[in-house]
Design a protein around this motif. Structure first.
Motif, short mmCIF file in Angstrom:
data_model
loop_
_atom_site.label_atom_id
_atom_site.label_comp_id
_atom_site.label_asym_id
_atom_site.label_seq_id
_atom_site.Cartn_x
_atom_site.Cartn_y
_atom_site.Cartn_z
N PRO A 1 -64.29 47.70 61.50
CA PRO A 1 -65.74 47.92 61.49
C PRO A 1 -66.05 49.40 61.71
N VAL A 2 -67.04 49.90 61.02
CA VAL A 2 -67.45 51.30 61.16
C VAL A 2 -68.83 51.34 61.81
N LEU A 3 -68.94 52.07 62.92
CA LEU A 3 -70.20 52.15 63.66
C LEU A 3 -70.73 53.58 63.68
N THR A 4 -72.03 53.71 63.85
CA THR A 4 -72.61 55.01 64.15
C THR A 4 -72.39 55.30 65.64
N PRO A 5 -72.51 56.57 66.05
CA PRO A 5 -72.42 56.87 67.49
C PRO A 5 -73.43 56.07 68.31
N GLU A 6 -74.60 55.84 67.73
CA GLU A 6 -75.65 55.09 68.41
C GLU A 6 -75.22 53.64 68.65
N ALA A 7 -74.72 53.01 67.62
CA ALA A 7 -74.30 51.60 67.73
C ALA A 7 -73.11 51.48 68.68
N ALA A 8 -72.19 52.44 68.59
CA ALA A 8 -71.03 52.41 69.48
C ALA A 8 -71.47 52.55 70.93
N ALA A 9 -72.41 53.45 71.19
CA ALA A 9 -72.87 53.65 72.56
C ALA A 9 -73.48 52.38 73.12
N LYS A 10 -74.22 51.67 72.30
CA LYS A 10 -74.82 50.41 72.77
C LYS A 10 -73.74 49.41 73.14
N GLU A 11 -72.71 49.35 72.31
CA GLU A 11 -71.59 48.44 72.62
C GLU A 11 -70.90 48.84 73.93
N VAL A 12 -70.68 50.13 74.08
CA VAL A 12 -69.98 50.62 75.28
C VAL A 12 -70.77 50.23 76.54
N HIS A 13 -72.08 50.38 76.47
CA HIS A 13 -72.90 50.03 77.63
C HIS A 13 -72.91 48.52 77.89
N ALA A 14 -72.73 47.74 76.84
CA ALA A 14 -72.78 46.28 76.99
C ALA A 14 -71.42 45.69 77.34
N SER A 15 -70.38 46.53 77.28
CA SER A 15 -69.02 46.01 77.48
C SER A 15 -68.72 45.76 78.95
N ALA A 16 -67.90 44.77 79.19
CA ALA A 16 -67.48 44.50 80.56
C ALA A 16 -66.31 45.39 80.95
N GLY A 17 -65.57 45.87 79.96
CA GLY A 17 -64.39 46.69 80.25
C GLY A 17 -64.64 48.16 80.01
N ARG A 18 -63.57 48.91 80.03
CA ARG A 18 -63.64 50.34 79.83
C ARG A 18 -63.39 50.65 78.36
N SER A 19 -64.19 51.54 77.81
CA SER A 19 -64.03 51.92 76.41
C SER A 19 -63.42 53.31 76.30
N ALA A 20 -62.82 53.59 75.15
CA ALA A 20 -62.26 54.92 74.89
C ALA A 20 -62.78 55.42 73.55
N TYR A 21 -63.21 56.69 73.54
CA TYR A 21 -63.53 57.37 72.28
C TYR A 21 -62.35 58.28 71.97
N VAL A 22 -61.72 58.08 70.85
CA VAL A 22 -60.50 58.80 70.51
C VAL A 22 -60.76 59.79 69.38
N PHE A 23 -60.35 61.04 69.61
CA PHE A 23 -60.57 62.12 68.63
C PHE A 23 -59.23 62.69 68.20
N GLY A 24 -59.11 63.02 66.92
CA GLY A 24 -57.86 63.56 66.39
C GLY A 24 -57.77 65.07 66.52
N ALA A 25 -56.69 65.61 65.99
CA ALA A 25 -56.46 67.05 66.02
C ALA A 25 -57.53 67.77 65.19
N GLU A 26 -57.76 69.04 65.55
CA GLU A 26 -58.83 69.81 64.93
C GLU A 26 -58.76 69.79 63.41
N ARG A 27 -57.59 70.08 62.85
CA ARG A 27 -57.51 70.21 61.40
C ARG A 27 -57.39 68.87 60.69
N SER A 28 -56.50 68.05 61.23
CA SER A 28 -56.09 66.87 60.46
C SER A 28 -56.80 65.59 60.88
N GLY A 29 -57.41 65.58 62.04
CA GLY A 29 -58.05 64.35 62.51
C GLY A 29 -57.02 63.33 62.97
#
Lengths: 242, 242
Positions: free
Chosen positions: A93-121
């Protein structure tokens, strides 16, 4: 009294420049995020270039933790969001930052936002490990978002939900932390390998990815995963198949 | 057919570094804003440091216009938003970037987002000239938003109201019809039964229910389910468990 969902962890996978790690820390702290995790930063850690670029977000850098793999970095997280601007050959599933934030706030557990390397992602394997993809909707004719910008947009969207402090909906049987799923995948792959499942060998990598994607989307709880371990073990004893 | 409100103009008042002007241009173009106006940039215009920092947003820089005063720069605008993180001794409505973006989209005229110099921000006279204030809600213990970051957050919020902000549609592998899942459960239960999994017998009904619940929430597609049939069959051949 209900407990609010914990703030998301920010995970930088193979970041190249200390300066960018510092800028990411600054972006995080601007919007109240403090937990930074680094997966094999190219130039090691600590990095003398990070501090000056953080504009004072030293506490985030001082408490940053380093891991050897993404799986280790998110072992205690229940929902993992891979941030990417590009479409991948991974069905998530692909979410916008807005939709993801809503999910994170509604979650019972801990969420992680994962970012790749500068050039390659993020690598495809990193994305495969994640539950969902977060994509910043961007000008298709000019998509030039750097690491710190991506971090700030996700942190900013998350921060909008803080003031509301709405009580999270707690699922009855919440998804297990990621480490449980890794262990299950390890068990299954070992037994499948022993049974001759991975054939021909050159397709193994692709098959593993497909398998991981199918298991990652299950939302299985700790108890579900315990049961699946039992199922895998039991199936191996099936006298019919002998 | 209604005409969409024109995109807001970005006005930088007395910007100091060409590099920051370039970064602001990049932030703008990422979210589809192209009209940049500069009020008495410290080092004149054009500035050779702007191009490299714009990461390719050259069109924004090439078309930037320079003005002697803020009043001149916003002469054709109907609503002027002064961006500031600090409260000023000026009685103006204070909006979030989100609320301001909604107003901009609903406006019949052209709006301007006005940003102050990197170090000092907007002067009180600049704020007085504006109709409203836009403030990014930020961590009160660490408010360190630079110019490009402020620009990107406002541009990002504005972009949500235009077509490019619609979430990308990714064709997911849809869940399989229910009959496929029934068939999978049947296969699994037969093989588990043969392997002696259901013991003691009086708990079988409960175990089947738990198993069905875990499999039902997976969201597995037709292809996932095909794979799982193969996995169940293969595990039964596991020589290790014999």
């Amino acid at each position: 009294m209900t407990t609010a969902a914990p703030p998301p962890v920010i995970v930088l996978v193979r970041p190249q420049l200390g300066e960018n790690i510092g800028k990411a820390a600054r972006a995080m702290l601007n919007f109240g995020l403090t937990e930074l995790r680094l997966v094999t930063p190219r130039d090691g850690w600590p990095n003398p270039d990070a501090g000056p670029a953080s504009a004072g977000a030293d506490i985030v850098l001082a408490e940053a933790r380093v891991f050897d793999s993404l799986a280790d970095a998110v072992a205690d997280c229940t929902t993992i969001y891979a941030t990417t601007v590009r479409r991948r050959g991974v069905m998530k599933p692909v979410l916008t930052p807005e939709a993801a934030a809503k999910e994170v706030h509604a979650s019972a557990g801990r969420s992680a936002y994962v970012f790749g390397a500068e050039r390659s992602g993020l690598e495809t394997d990193d994305v495969t490990l994640a539950h969902k993809i977060v994509t910043v909707p961007i000008n298709p004719a000019f998509a030039s978002l750097n690491l710190a910008q991506a971090v700030i947009l996700l942190a900013y969207e998350w921060s909008k939900g803080v003031a509301l402090a709405s009580p999270p909906e707690v699922p009855l049987d919440p998804p297990a932390p990621h480490a449980e799923m890794e262990e299950l995948i390890g068990h299954l792959v070992r037994d499948l390998d022993a049974s001759g499942y991975f054939f021909p060998p050159e397709r193994t990598e692709m098959t593993l990815r497909t398998l991981r994607t199918a298991l990652t989307k299950t939302g299985w709880s700790y108890n579900d995963i315990r049961m699946m371990h039992g199922i895998i073990t039991s199936l191996g004893r099936n006298p019919r198949a002998r």
